[in-house]
Motif scaffolding. Structure first.
Motif, PDB file in Angstrom:
ATOM      1  N   HIS A 162       0.863  13.533   2.618  1.00  0.00           N
ATOM      2  CA  HIS A 162       1.230  13.772   1.226  1.00  0.00           C
ATOM      3  C   HIS A 162       0.400  12.844   0.363  1.00  0.00           C
ATOM      4  O   HIS A 162       0.536  11.614   0.447  1.00  0.00           O
ATOM      5  N   PRO A 163      -0.482  13.389  -0.473  1.00  0.00           N
ATOM      6  CA  PRO A 163      -1.400  12.538  -1.244  1.00  0.00           C
ATOM      7  C   PRO A 163      -0.709  11.629  -2.245  1.00  0.00           C
ATOM      8  O   PRO A 163      -1.300  10.653  -2.694  1.00  0.00           O
ATOM      9  N   CYS A 209       7.337  10.986  -1.056  1.00  0.00           N
ATOM     10  CA  CYS A 209       7.411  11.873  -2.212  1.00  0.00           C
ATOM     11  C   CYS A 209       8.030  13.198  -1.799  1.00  0.00           C
ATOM     12  O   CYS A 209       7.693  13.768  -0.762  1.00  0.00           O
ATOM     13  N   ALA A 210       8.941  13.707  -2.605  1.00  0.00           N
ATOM     14  CA  ALA A 210       9.662  14.939  -2.270  1.00  0.00           C
ATOM     15  C   ALA A 210       8.909  16.194  -2.685  1.00  0.00           C
ATOM     16  O   ALA A 210       9.240  17.292  -2.246  1.00  0.00           O
ATOM     17  N   PRO A 235       0.827  -1.211   0.000  1.00  0.00           N
ATOM     18  CA  PRO A 235       0.000   0.000   0.000  1.00  0.00           C
ATOM     19  C   PRO A 235       0.856   1.252   0.000  1.00  0.00           C
ATOM     20  O   PRO A 235       1.982   1.260   0.496  1.00  0.00           O
ATOM     21  N   ASN A 236       0.318   2.324  -0.546  1.00  0.00           N
ATOM     22  CA  ASN A 236       0.991   3.617  -0.583  1.00  0.00           C
ATOM     23  C   ASN A 236       0.456   4.464   0.571  1.00  0.00           C
ATOM     24  O   ASN A 236      -0.698   4.913   0.548  1.00  0.00           O
ATOM     25  N   TRP A 237       1.289   4.671   1.574  1.00  0.00           N
ATOM     26  CA  TRP A 237       0.856   5.401   2.767  1.00  0.00           C
ATOM     27  C   TRP A 237       0.961   6.895   2.513  1.00  0.00           C
ATOM     28  O   TRP A 237       2.005   7.395   2.088  1.00  0.00           O
ATOM     29  N   ILE A 238      -0.139   7.612   2.762  1.00  0.00           N
ATOM     30  CA  ILE A 238      -0.194   9.036   2.427  1.00  0.00           C
ATOM     31  C   ILE A 238      -0.287   9.940   3.649  1.00  0.00           C
ATOM     32  O   ILE A 238      -0.130  11.160   3.519  1.00  0.00           O
ATOM     33  N   PRO A 285       9.986   7.767   6.390  1.00  0.00           N
ATOM     34  CA  PRO A 285       8.570   7.745   6.807  1.00  0.00           C
ATOM     35  C   PRO A 285       7.931   6.365   6.727  1.00  0.00           C
ATOM     36  O   PRO A 285       7.057   6.039   7.523  1.00  0.00           O
ATOM     37  N   VAL A 286       8.350   5.564   5.746  1.00  0.00           N
ATOM     38  CA  VAL A 286       7.818   4.208   5.608  1.00  0.00           C
ATOM     39  C   VAL A 286       8.975   3.239   5.410  1.00  0.00           C
ATOM     40  O   VAL A 286      10.061   3.628   4.990  1.00  0.00           O
ATOM     41  N   MET A 287       8.714   1.978   5.734  1.00  0.00           N
ATOM     42  CA  MET A 287       9.702   0.917   5.553  1.00  0.00           C
ATOM     43  C   MET A 287       9.098  -0.185   4.697  1.00  0.00           C
ATOM     44  O   MET A 287       7.929  -0.552   4.878  1.00  0.00           O
ATOM     45  N   THR A 288       9.888  -0.716   3.779  1.00  0.00           N
ATOM     46  CA  THR A 288       9.481  -1.890   3.017  1.00  0.00           C
ATOM     47  C   THR A 288      10.246  -3.090   3.564  1.00  0.00           C
ATOM     48  O   THR A 288      11.475  -3.107   3.552  1.00  0.00           O
TER      49      THR A 288
END
Length: 361
Positions: free
Chosen positions: A17-18, A23-24, A3-6, A286-289
């Motif tokens: 961040h939508p 995302c930068a 999933p893309n966490w926003i 912010p997120v980890m895979t």
């Protein structure tokens, strides 16, 4: 399933961040655009209650009344309430929460075009999963999501974080190794992100075992998903290893045999923070895979030289409904493991703390 966490929110800060938290690009106006599919994930410490507690409460009146509330009741019921204008939605999920203090992952997943959703509660320490359908869930607006992670949401002190994704998030156990981790194979160490189903993986104390599934998922770098660093040369490591707090490692030695009557046991990495071998990653992304390998049998494997568990899919494999919403859902039924068991007994935190002299590895 990635999933893309926003958006995320903790007691200290919020992020939105939508296009995705990594995302930068700067965040521009989001207007009233709707998130037709998505997930809200909450990590909370649950405890015995005498009165209902609002874990999350969001409410606004402009440009129309809108709100979302997730409440935990003394009998263990988790109640979801959503409002949009003059429309209301309410779903109750009866669980076993409330008997003692424990960590729970509570997820609300919606797919508005298909008019279906799901409310679930998962206990990562015990593998228990409760879930129920949410009928005709409303799509949430990006503006409301931005408000939720700003100052318009009241979080209970027991909530570690709230996170929002623009797709369904997996429920149940998740992988715990980063893609740069190297796992031992008969041909030498191989990056876990390059391992394929059918490859042979070295198992501690026995012949190599075939990988049935190699998967990954992306999660917020918060709560039980936060990364930790295992430091070389401890545990036989030839290089530092970044690992999730819930990934289990192997403990052995005379103290283990004396206290538990076992040659080896496992425990979550977070229980080793009091030792020199493990420490939190100070400034994680912010997120980890995270990646992991499901073997034909549950085993202890070598990763960067340390002994860790292969993926424990027992909670996901326990029922068809749990399997269908897990990270294993893309795995063919014909190749699922026939035997589900533990590679070694699992210690909880208070038990792991007694092993002050145990060999780690």
């Amino acid at each position: 399933m990635t999933p893309n966490w926003i958006a995320t929110r903790t007691a200290e800060r919020g992020a939105f961040h939508p296009r995705g938290l990594c995302c930068a690009d700067p965040v521009g106006p989001v207007g009233l655009a709707l998130l037709a599919r998505g997930s809200i994930l909450i990590e909370a410490q649950t405890r015995p209650l005498s009165n209902p507690v609002n874990l999350v409460r969001f409410s606004r009146l402009d440009p129309w009344p809108t709100g979302l509330k997730i409440c935990l009741e003394p009998d263990g019921t988790v109640r979801l309430m959503v409002r949009q204008g003059n429309r209301y939605l309410e779903t109750a999920l009866h669980t076993g929460l409330g008997g003692k203090i424990e960590t729970a992952h509570i997820a609300f997943i919606w797919d508005a075009p298909r008019r279906r959703g799901r409310l679930s509660v998962y206990l990562p320490d015990h593998g228990h999963l409760w879930q129920t359908d949410v009928v005709s869930p409303f799509p949430l607006s990006l503006r409301d999501i931005r408000r939720m992670v700003a100052d318009d949401t009241t979080l209970s002190p027991d909530v570690n974080f709230i996170a929002v994704a623009d797709a369904p998030c997996p429920l149940g156990p998740v992988p715990g190794l980063t893609g740069s981790a190297a796992v031992d194979t008969p041909d030498g160490p191989v990056l876990i992100r390059t391992v394929q189903p059918g490859d042979l993986i070295c198992a501690d104390g026995r012949s190599p075992v075939k990988a049935l599934w190699v998967g990954r998922t992306t999660v917020p770098s918060l709560g039980r998903f936060a990364p930790m660093r295992l430091r070389r040369p401890y545990m036989g490591l030839w290089d530092n290893l970044i690992i999730s707090m819930d990934q289990r490692v192997c403990l052995s030695g005379s103290e283990v045999e004396y206290l538990f009557g076992e040659e080896r046991v496992t425990t979550a990495v977070r229980h080793l923070e009091i030792r020199n071998c493990a420490e939190p990653v100070r400034t994680p992304p912010p997120v980890m895979t995270y990646y992991q390998i499901l073997l034909e049998t549950h085993e202890i494997i070598r990763v960067n030289g340390a002994k860790v568990e292969s993926f424990d899919g027992s909670a996901a494999l326990s029922s068809r409904s749990a399997f269908g919403v897990s990270v294993l859902s893309d795995m063919g039924e014909d190749i699922r493991p026939r035997e589900v068991g533990l590679a070694a007994p699992v210690l909880q935190g208070f038990e792991a703390l007694t092993l002050t002299g145990a060999t780690i590895g």
